[in-house]
Write a protein that holds these residues in place. Structure first.
Motif, PDB file in Angstrom:
ATOM      1  N   ASP A 157       0.834  -1.208   0.000  1.00  0.00           N
ATOM      2  CA  ASP A 157       0.000   0.000   0.000  1.00  0.00           C
ATOM      3  C   ASP A 157       0.868   1.257   0.000  1.00  0.00           C
ATOM      4  N   ALA A 158       1.993   1.177   0.697  1.00  0.00           N
ATOM      5  CA  ALA A 158       2.885   2.323   0.769  1.00  0.00           C
ATOM      6  C   ALA A 158       3.455   2.657  -0.606  1.00  0.00           C
ATOM      7  N   TRP A 159       3.927   1.645  -1.324  1.00  0.00           N
ATOM      8  CA  TRP A 159       4.506   1.871  -2.643  1.00  0.00           C
ATOM      9  C   TRP A 159       3.472   2.452  -3.598  1.00  0.00           C
TER      10      TRP A 159
ATOM     11  N   HIS B  75       7.131  14.987   9.980  1.00  0.00           N
ATOM     12  CA  HIS B  75       6.152  15.027   8.889  1.00  0.00           C
ATOM     13  C   HIS B  75       6.329  13.847   7.947  1.00  0.00           C
ATOM     14  N   LEU B  76       6.613  12.694   8.548  1.00  0.00           N
ATOM     15  CA  LEU B  76       6.651  11.431   7.824  1.00  0.00           C
ATOM     16  C   LEU B  76       5.333  10.694   8.011  1.00  0.00           C
ATOM     17  N   SER B  77       4.901  10.009   6.975  1.00  0.00           N
ATOM     18  CA  SER B  77       3.819   9.043   7.120  1.00  0.00           C
ATOM     19  C   SER B  77       4.374   7.777   7.767  1.00  0.00           C
ATOM     20  N   PHE B  78       3.480   6.930   8.253  1.00  0.00           N
ATOM     21  CA  PHE B  78       3.904   5.607   8.726  1.00  0.00           C
ATOM     22  C   PHE B  78       4.602   4.860   7.594  1.00  0.00           C
TER      23      PHE B  78
ATOM     24  N   PHE C 248      -3.118   8.367  17.355  1.00  0.00           N
ATOM     25  CA  PHE C 248      -3.365   7.467  16.228  1.00  0.00           C
ATOM     26  C   PHE C 248      -3.719   8.257  14.978  1.00  0.00           C
ATOM     27  N   PHE C 249      -3.225   7.767  13.848  1.00  0.00           N
ATOM     28  CA  PHE C 249      -3.532   8.355  12.551  1.00  0.00           C
ATOM     29  C   PHE C 249      -3.486   7.264  11.492  1.00  0.00           C
ATOM     30  N   PRO C 250      -4.119   7.483  10.351  1.00  0.00           N
ATOM     31  CA  PRO C 250      -3.998   6.530   9.246  1.00  0.00           C
ATOM     32  C   PRO C 250      -2.569   6.540   8.703  1.00  0.00           C
ATOM     33  N   PRO C 251      -2.136   5.459   8.062  1.00  0.00           N
ATOM     34  CA  PRO C 251      -0.712   5.316   7.716  1.00  0.00           C
ATOM     35  C   PRO C 251      -0.182   6.324   6.715  1.00  0.00           C
ATOM     36  N   ALA C 252      -1.042   6.953   5.926  1.00  0.00           N
ATOM     37  CA  ALA C 252      -0.551   7.916   4.933  1.00  0.00           C
ATOM     38  C   ALA C 252      -0.485   9.346   5.466  1.00  0.00           C
ATOM     39  N   ALA C 253      -0.923   9.588   6.704  1.00  0.00           N
ATOM     40  CA  ALA C 253      -0.970  10.950   7.246  1.00  0.00           C
ATOM     41  C   ALA C 253       0.444  11.503   7.431  1.00  0.00           C
ATOM     42  N   ARG C 254       0.656  12.745   6.999  1.00  0.00           N
ATOM     43  CA  ARG C 254       1.992  13.351   7.071  1.00  0.00           C
ATOM     44  C   ARG C 254       1.993  14.740   7.689  1.00  0.00           C
TER      45      ARG C 254
END
Length: 423
Positions: free
Chosen positions: A249-251, A291-294, A405-411
C-alpha cells in the motif's frame, strides 16, 4: 481524576479544575492571536480544519456535554452551532461535513469569540457550585480535548501556510541552541512480562485502559529519534524509488502522490529547505526528521536494517520516566536536535514516534460512558499508534500510556520515528 473525600477537598479540586480550564482556554486564543480572520477561515485539505472551527468546536464540546445537561436555565448561544460545530458525534445529530468546514465564512470570527466568552462565563458559574464527580470528569475530558485541538490548530495552520506562495510564518523563531551531534546508539531492554496501559490516579483517555500484561522478547531502541541527516541518506540512496523497502500500500501511495521527500521539504539549488511555523529555512541535519507518514517511517527502518518498535516496547522502555521535553509552551514549534546525554533521549516532545502497532482496543476495553462514548473506540480500525508527543503538544497532556493514532498515509502531524531491532 483523583479521589475527593471531603467537602473541603471537593472545593479545592473544583478550584483547581477551574484554573486549569481557564489556562487551557487562554492558550487556544494565544495560538490563534497571530492569525488574521482570513487565516482562521480557510481549510487547506479535508483532513485539516480552520482555526475558527477549532475554537468553536472545543467550545461546543463544553456547551453540549457540560452546560446543557448541568446548568439550569442555560440558553445556548445559537441553536445553529449544534450543526456547524459538531465533529463526529452521530448521537448528537447532523453536522457540517468535515471537508466543507472551510465554507463557513459565517459566523464571523468575532461571533465565535463571543460564543467562547459566553460559554466561559457559564462555565465559571457552573464551577462555582458543588459539582458531582461525573460532571467533573466530563469537564476534565473537555480540557484534555481542547489540548488535542491546540496541536491541531498548529499543524493545520502549518499546512495552510505551506500552500501559500508567500510562505508566511505563524510566529517568529526563538533562539535554537546548538549542541554537538548525538551519535546513534542502541539501548538494550530485557523484555519479559510488562504491564502497559494507564495506572494510578490522574486523567487517562478510555483507549489507554485497562492496564494489562504483555510478554516482550528482548529488544533494542535507538537512543534518539532518527535525524534529518540520516533520512537524507535514505533519499540519496534512491529510497523513494526502490520498492523493496516499501509495503505494498505504501509503494502504491508513493507512486500515486509522487512523494520524493518528507512533507515540507524542497530542494533549491542543491540545498534542502524545510518549511516551519516560523517560515522556510535551511534543513538542519541534526534535528529529528518529522512530517513522515507511517509508510515512510517503515520504509526508512527497512532500509536501515531495523524496524519500528511496537507501542508496547515503547511504553515498557519509557517506564515511569517524567514527561520532560520540548512542548508547545517552549515556543519553538519545531523539533530540535538532541542534547547529549545517556539512555533514551527525547522520550517526550519534539516529534511523535510512529509504532508498528495497529490502533486496537486493549483487552477489556470500555468506552467512556454517555455522550462521550463515541470519543475513541469507533476509530479503532485502519490506524497506527504514535507515542511520545511533539513540539506542538501541550505540556502535561501526554504520559507514557498516551496513544495517539492516525492513518498510515498521514503526514501533516509532527510525526517521526525511533528505530528498533532485536538484540
Amino acid at each position: 481524576m483523583r479521589a475527593v473525600t471531603s467537602p473541603a477537598d471537593a472545593a479545592q479540586y473544583t478550584a483547581a479544575l477551574a484554573a486549569r480550564y481557564h489556562e487551557v482556554r487562554a492558550l487556544s486564543l494565544a495560538l490563534a492571536e497571530p492569525l488574521s480572520a482570513e487565516d482562521q477561515c480557510v481549510q487547506s485539505m479535508p483532513d485539516a480544519s480552520p482555526t475558527k472551527w477549532h475554537l468553536a468546536h472545543t467550545t461546543w464540546f463544553f456547551e453540549t456535554l457540560a452546560l446543557r445537561a448541568s446548568l439550569p436555565g442555560y440558553r445556548p448561544f445559537s441553536e445553529a452551532f449544534a450543526y456547524l460545530f459538531n465533529s463526529y458525534y452521530e448521537s448528537l445529530g447532523a453536522r457540517q461535513a468535515r471537508p466543507e468546514r472551510g465554507l463557513l465564512t459565517r459566523p464571523p470570527l468575532s461571533e465565535v469569540l463571543q460564543y467562547r466568552a459566553q460559554v466561559d462565563e457559564a462555565m465559571d458559574a457552573l464551577l462555582a457550585t458543588s459539582i458531582p464527580v461525573e460532571l467533573a470528569a466530563t469537564i476534565e475530558l473537555g480540557i484534555q480535548h481542547e489540548q488535542q485541538h491546540q496541536e491541531l490548530i498548529l499543524t493545520d495552520v502549518k499546512h495552510l501556510f505551506s500552500r501559500n506562495v508567500l510562505l508566511p510564518a505563524h510566529s517568529a523563531a526563538s533562539q535554537r541552541p546548538r549542541t554537538a551531534p548525538v551519535a546513534l546508539a542502541w539501548i538494550e531492554f530485557e523484555g519479559g512480562r510488562c504491564e502497559v496501559g494507564h495506572a494510578g490516579a490522574g486523567f487517562a483517555f478510555d483507549n489507554e485502559c485497562p492496564r494489562h500484561a504483555v510478554l516482550l522478547p528482548p529488544f533494542c531502541l535507538a537512543n534518539r529519534p532518527t535525524t534529518c541527516g540520516e533520512y537524507l541518506a535514505f533519499i540519496a540512496d534512491d529510497g523513494y524509488r526502490r520498492p523493496e523497502f516499501w509495503l505494498s500500500d505504501a509503494w502504491a501511495t508513493v507512486q500515486a502522490q509522487g512523494w520524493r521527500a518528507p512533507l515540507y521539504w524542497r530542494e533549491i539549488d542543491a540545498e534542502w529547505h524545510i518549511f516551519t511555523l516560523h517560515g522556510e529555512r535551511l534543513l538542519d541535519a541534526d534535528e529529528p526528521v518529522c512530517h513522515l507518514s507511517f509508510y515512510e517511517a517503515a520504509a526508512f527502518a527497512n532500509w536501515a536494517g531495523a524496524r519500528l518498535p511496537t507501542e508496547f516496547e515503547w511504553e515498557a522502555a519509557i517506564g515511569s520516566a517524567a514527561c520532560d521535553g520540548h512542548f508547545i509552551e517552549a515556543g519553538r514549534l519545531h523539533p530540535e536536535a538532541a542534547h547529549p546525554g545517556t539512555g533514551l533521549l527525547q522520550r517526550f516532545g519534539d516529534v511523535w514516534a510512529w509504532t508498528r502497532s495497529s490502533y486496537d482496543p486493549y483487552p477489556g476495553f470500555r468506552p467512556f460512558s454517555g455522550r462521550a462514548s463515541e470519543y475513541n473506540g469507533k476509530f479503532m480500525v485502519g490506524q497506527l499508534v504514535l507515542r511520545g508527543g511533539s513540539c506542538a503538544t501541550p505540556a502535561g497532556h501526554v504520559r507514557a500510556s498516551y496513544r495517539n493514532f492516525f492513518p498510515p498515509a498521514a503526514r501533516w502531524q509532527f510525526s517521526g520515528l525511533r528505530l528498533a531491532r532485536e538484540c
